[in-house]
Design a protein around this motif. Structure first.
Motif, PDB file in Angstrom:
ATOM      1  N   SER A  65       3.245  45.269  55.720  1.00 34.51           N
ATOM      2  CA  SER A  65       2.475  44.237  55.034  1.00 34.51           C
ATOM      3  C   SER A  65       3.388  43.035  54.821  1.00 34.51           C
ATOM      4  CB  SER A  65       1.951  44.760  53.692  1.00 34.51           C
ATOM      5  OG  SER A  65       1.403  43.705  52.939  1.00 34.51           O
ATOM      6  N   PRO A  66       3.211  41.977  55.602  1.00 32.68           N
ATOM      7  CA  PRO A  66       4.072  40.790  55.440  1.00 32.68           C
ATOM      8  C   PRO A  66       4.031  40.231  54.011  1.00 32.68           C
ATOM      9  CG  PRO A  66       2.797  40.612  57.458  1.00 32.68           C
ATOM     10  CD  PRO A  66       2.270  41.807  56.714  1.00 32.68           C
ATOM     11  N   GLU A  67       2.868  40.284  53.381  1.00 33.86           N
ATOM     12  CA  GLU A  67       2.739  39.750  52.016  1.00 33.86           C
ATOM     13  C   GLU A  67       3.581  40.572  51.028  1.00 33.86           C
ATOM     14  OE1 GLU A  67       1.423  36.857  49.350  1.00 33.86           O
ATOM     15  OE2 GLU A  67       1.333  36.929  51.525  1.00 33.86           O
ATOM     16  N   PHE A  68       3.623  41.877  51.231  1.00 32.57           N
ATOM     17  CA  PHE A  68       4.430  42.749  50.377  1.00 32.57           C
ATOM     18  C   PHE A  68       5.901  42.355  50.475  1.00 32.57           C
ATOM     19  CE2 PHE A  68       6.749  46.878  49.882  1.00 32.57           C
ATOM     20  CZ  PHE A  68       6.406  47.146  48.562  1.00 32.57           C
ATOM     21  N   ARG A  70       7.109  39.478  51.544  1.00 31.44           N
ATOM     22  CA  ARG A  70       7.297  38.117  51.042  1.00 31.44           C
ATOM     23  C   ARG A  70       7.462  38.123  49.520  1.00 31.44           C
ATOM     24  NH1 ARG A  70       5.012  34.373  48.323  1.00 31.44           N
ATOM     25  NH2 ARG A  70       3.011  35.403  48.081  1.00 31.44           N
ATOM     26  N   LEU A  71       6.618  38.879  48.840  1.00 28.27           N
ATOM     27  CA  LEU A  71       6.695  38.944  47.381  1.00 28.27           C
ATOM     28  C   LEU A  71       8.001  39.590  46.915  1.00 28.27           C
ATOM     29  CD1 LEU A  71       2.991  39.871  46.608  1.00 28.27           C
ATOM     30  CD2 LEU A  71       4.158  37.741  45.971  1.00 28.27           C
ATOM     31  N   ARG A  72       8.422  40.632  47.606  1.00 27.53           N
ATOM     32  CA  ARG A  72       9.697  41.271  47.243  1.00 27.53           C
ATOM     33  C   ARG A  72      10.868  40.305  47.458  1.00 27.53           C
ATOM     34  NH1 ARG A  72      10.504  46.333  46.467  1.00 27.53           N
ATOM     35  NH2 ARG A  72      12.388  46.400  47.738  1.00 27.53           N
ATOM     36  N   GLU A  73      10.810  39.519  48.512  1.00 25.44           N
ATOM     37  CA  GLU A  73      11.858  38.527  48.779  1.00 25.44           C
ATOM     38  C   GLU A  73      11.841  37.433  47.702  1.00 25.44           C
ATOM     39  OE1 GLU A  73      15.089  36.773  50.391  1.00 25.44           O
ATOM     40  OE2 GLU A  73      14.261  38.730  50.935  1.00 25.44           O
ATOM     41  N   GLU A  74      10.657  37.014  47.311  1.00 22.75           N
ATOM     42  CA  GLU A  74      10.518  36.016  46.250  1.00 22.75           C
ATOM     43  C   GLU A  74      11.126  36.537  44.940  1.00 22.75           C
ATOM     44  OE1 GLU A  74       6.751  34.093  43.919  1.00 22.75           O
ATOM     45  OE2 GLU A  74       6.502  34.375  46.085  1.00 22.75           O
ATOM     46  N   LEU A  75      10.860  37.782  44.641  1.00 27.58           N
ATOM     47  CA  LEU A  75      11.416  38.395  43.433  1.00 27.58           C
ATOM     48  C   LEU A  75      12.935  38.489  43.533  1.00 27.58           C
ATOM     49  CD1 LEU A  75      10.975  39.764  40.697  1.00 27.58           C
ATOM     50  CD2 LEU A  75      10.580  41.916  41.929  1.00 27.58           C
ATOM     51  N   SER A  76      13.430  38.880  44.678  1.00 21.73           N
ATOM     52  CA  SER A  76      14.872  38.989  44.889  1.00 21.73           C
ATOM     53  C   SER A  76      15.549  37.638  44.698  1.00 21.73           C
ATOM     54  CB  SER A  76      15.147  39.524  46.295  1.00 21.73           C
ATOM     55  OG  SER A  76      16.529  39.541  46.555  1.00 21.73           O
ATOM     56  N   GLU A  77      14.973  36.598  45.266  1.00 19.96           N
ATOM     57  CA  GLU A  77      15.545  35.257  45.140  1.00 19.96           C
ATOM     58  C   GLU A  77      15.573  34.808  43.681  1.00 19.96           C
ATOM     59  OE1 GLU A  77      13.210  32.861  47.808  1.00 19.96           O
ATOM     60  OE2 GLU A  77      14.122  33.774  49.594  1.00 19.96           O
ATOM     61  N   ALA A  78      14.511  35.103  42.948  1.00 22.76           N
ATOM     62  CA  ALA A  78      14.462  34.722  41.531  1.00 22.76           C
ATOM     63  C   ALA A  78      15.511  35.487  40.729  1.00 22.76           C
ATOM     64  CB  ALA A  78      13.063  34.980  40.962  1.00 22.76           C
ATOM     65  N   MET A  79      15.706  36.771  41.044  1.00 32.41           N
ATOM     66  CA  MET A  79      16.702  37.580  40.341  1.00 32.41           C
ATOM     67  C   MET A  79      18.108  37.028  40.590  1.00 32.41           C
ATOM     68  SD  MET A  79      15.063  41.363  41.066  1.00 32.41           S
ATOM     69  CE  MET A  79      16.345  42.334  40.302  1.00 32.41           C
ATOM     70  N   VAL A  80      18.404  36.721  41.839  1.00 28.88           N
ATOM     71  CA  VAL A  80      19.731  36.206  42.194  1.00 28.88           C
ATOM     72  C   VAL A  80      19.941  34.821  41.585  1.00 28.88           C
ATOM     73  CG1 VAL A  80      21.158  35.423  44.126  1.00 28.88           C
ATOM     74  CG2 VAL A  80      19.932  37.598  44.285  1.00 28.88           C
ATOM     75  N   SER A  81      18.908  33.994  41.628  1.00 22.10           N
ATOM     76  CA  SER A  81      19.006  32.645  41.072  1.00 22.10           C
ATOM     77  C   SER A  81      19.319  32.671  39.573  1.00 22.10           C
ATOM     78  CB  SER A  81      17.697  31.896  41.326  1.00 22.10           C
ATOM     79  OG  SER A  81      17.667  30.688  40.631  1.00 22.10           O
ATOM     80  N   ARG A  82      18.668  33.579  38.856  1.00 22.68           N
ATOM     81  CA  ARG A  82      18.834  33.626  37.399  1.00 22.68           C
ATOM     82  C   ARG A  82      20.080  34.380  36.953  1.00 22.68           C
ATOM     83  NH1 ARG A  82      12.687  34.551  35.103  1.00 22.68           N
ATOM     84  NH2 ARG A  82      11.810  32.786  36.211  1.00 22.68           N
ATOM     85  N   TYR A  83      20.430  35.455  37.684  1.00 20.19           N
ATOM     86  CA  TYR A  83      21.490  36.332  37.183  1.00 20.19           C
ATOM     87  C   TYR A  83      22.609  36.599  38.193  1.00 20.19           C
ATOM     88  CZ  TYR A  83      18.232  37.249  33.388  1.00 20.19           C
ATOM     89  OH  TYR A  83      17.390  37.107  32.314  1.00 20.19           O
ATOM     90  N   SER A  98       9.264  51.454  48.988  1.00 24.63           N
ATOM     91  CA  SER A  98       8.967  52.533  49.939  1.00 24.63           C
ATOM     92  C   SER A  98       7.718  52.235  50.753  1.00 24.63           C
ATOM     93  CB  SER A  98       8.775  53.859  49.191  1.00 24.63           C
ATOM     94  OG  SER A  98       7.512  53.856  48.522  1.00 24.63           O
ATOM     95  N   LYS A  99       7.530  52.992  51.808  1.00 25.86           N
ATOM     96  CA  LYS A  99       6.334  52.849  52.639  1.00 25.86           C
ATOM     97  C   LYS A  99       5.084  53.167  51.823  1.00 25.86           C
ATOM     98  CE  LYS A  99       6.385  51.679  56.403  1.00 25.86           C
ATOM     99  NZ  LYS A  99       6.208  50.290  56.914  1.00 25.86           N
ATOM    100  N   VAL A 100       5.172  54.101  50.889  1.00 25.20           N
ATOM    101  CA  VAL A 100       4.024  54.419  50.030  1.00 25.20           C
ATOM    102  C   VAL A 100       3.647  53.207  49.182  1.00 25.20           C
ATOM    103  CG1 VAL A 100       3.251  55.803  48.062  1.00 25.20           C
ATOM    104  CG2 VAL A 100       4.414  56.906  49.964  1.00 25.20           C
ATOM    105  N   HIS A 101       4.643  52.553  48.568  1.00 29.87           N
ATOM    106  CA  HIS A 101       4.364  51.346  47.784  1.00 29.87           C
ATOM    107  C   HIS A 101       3.689  50.293  48.658  1.00 29.87           C
ATOM    108  CE1 HIS A 101       7.646  53.048  45.207  1.00 29.87           C
ATOM    109  NE2 HIS A 101       6.820  52.649  44.259  1.00 29.87           N
ATOM    110  N   GLU A 102       4.201  50.147  49.867  1.00 30.66           N
ATOM    111  CA  GLU A 102       3.658  49.136  50.788  1.00 30.66           C
ATOM    112  C   GLU A 102       2.210  49.449  51.172  1.00 30.66           C
ATOM    113  OE1 GLU A 102       5.066  46.776  54.822  1.00 30.66           O
ATOM    114  OE2 GLU A 102       6.217  48.501  54.130  1.00 30.66           O
ATOM    115  N   LYS A 103       1.907  50.711  51.442  1.00 34.35           N
ATOM    116  CA  LYS A 103       0.533  51.092  51.794  1.00 34.35           C
ATOM    117  C   LYS A 103      -0.426  50.873  50.626  1.00 34.35           C
ATOM    118  CE  LYS A 103       1.697  54.574  55.280  1.00 34.35           C
ATOM    119  NZ  LYS A 103       1.640  56.015  55.618  1.00 34.35           N
ATOM    120  N   LEU A 104       0.016  51.217  49.428  1.00 32.55           N
ATOM    121  CA  LEU A 104      -0.837  51.024  48.259  1.00 32.55           C
ATOM    122  C   LEU A 104      -1.092  49.534  48.031  1.00 32.55           C
ATOM    123  CD1 LEU A 104       0.693  53.709  45.888  1.00 32.55           C
ATOM    124  CD2 LEU A 104      -1.460  53.844  47.155  1.00 32.55           C
ATOM    125  N   PHE A 105      -0.044  48.730  48.173  1.00 30.86           N
ATOM    126  CA  PHE A 105      -0.214  47.282  48.047  1.00 30.86           C
ATOM    127  C   PHE A 105      -1.197  46.771  49.103  1.00 30.86           C
ATOM    128  CE2 PHE A 105       0.800  43.005  49.439  1.00 30.86           C
ATOM    129  CZ  PHE A 105       0.720  42.293  48.246  1.00 30.86           C
TER     130      PHE A 105
END
Length: 196
Positions: A65-68, A70-83, A98-105
């Motif tokens: 899921s490309p959107e999944f 993308r959102l994880r990358e966005e979160l990672s960037e925000a975490m690194v930017s702030r802390y 995990s693949k399960v998280h991705e399928k559920l999303f």
């Protein structure tokens, strides 16, 4: 069932699922099986049907899921930017990928802003009792997933694709806790997260 060909698995499991369903239906109609045998048949049928339907889902799942991501990358960037300058890099990892998280999303995204029954979310996980926990973990990433009961059925709804970055301190703290705080004293980490 990782690494298996979903189409081959579907074809292989389908006859067993049909037999199990027919056997259960016949036993229910006859009504003469002892309770324990009927329960055993039900449990077996449920497992076989969960496996075959999971394979069927996997046949349609695009693999990622490309959107999944993308959102994880966005979160990672925000975490690194702030802390990134004040917290060990190991604590800035985005969990629950995990693949399960991705399928559920993926299911929630396909039915964006619509209530999805928990039973449907159990299909790709082969009826795992941990499915609801995996959805709650997606919420812990800052995804806006609403939960409610409709006519006695637990449902989940992905309401937005905007992340709630207020969860970042908790993600970092939980990652550090899981690692037993070896890279920074807990008190120091709490100080940084509370002031950030």
């Amino acid at each position: 069932m990782a690494g298996k060909d979903p189409e081959r698995e579907w074809e292989h499991l389908r006859p067993d699922a049909l037999l199990a369903i027919r056997g259960l239906a016949d036993s229910l109609e006859a009504g003469d099986l002892p309770a324990q045998e009927l329960l055993d048949l039900y449990v077996y049928s449920k497992r076989v049907v969960a496996e075959v339907m999971g394979a069927r889902f996997d046949m349609e799942f695009p693999g990622m899921s490309p959107e999944f991501h993308r959102l994880r990358e966005e979160l990672s960037e925000a975490m690194v930017s702030r802390y990134g300058d004040s917290v060990p890099a190991a604590y800035l990892a985005v969990p629950y990928g995990s693949k399960v998280h991705e399928k559920l999303f993926h299911i929630l995204l396909q039915r964006f802003n619509t209530e999805v029954p928990a039973e449907l979310l159990r299909v790709p996980t082969r009826d795992s009792v941990h499915t609801e926990r995996r959805v709650r973990e997606l919420r812990e990433l800052g995804l806006d997933i609403d939960t409610k009961k409709l006519s006695g059925i637990d449902t989940y709804k992905l309401c937005s694709l905007s992340l709630d970055f207020s969860v970042i301190p908790k993600i970092i703290f939980n990652t550090a806790r899981d690692k037993k705080h070896p890279l920074m004293p807990r008190v120091k980490l709490e100080e940084i997260l509370q002031s950030g």
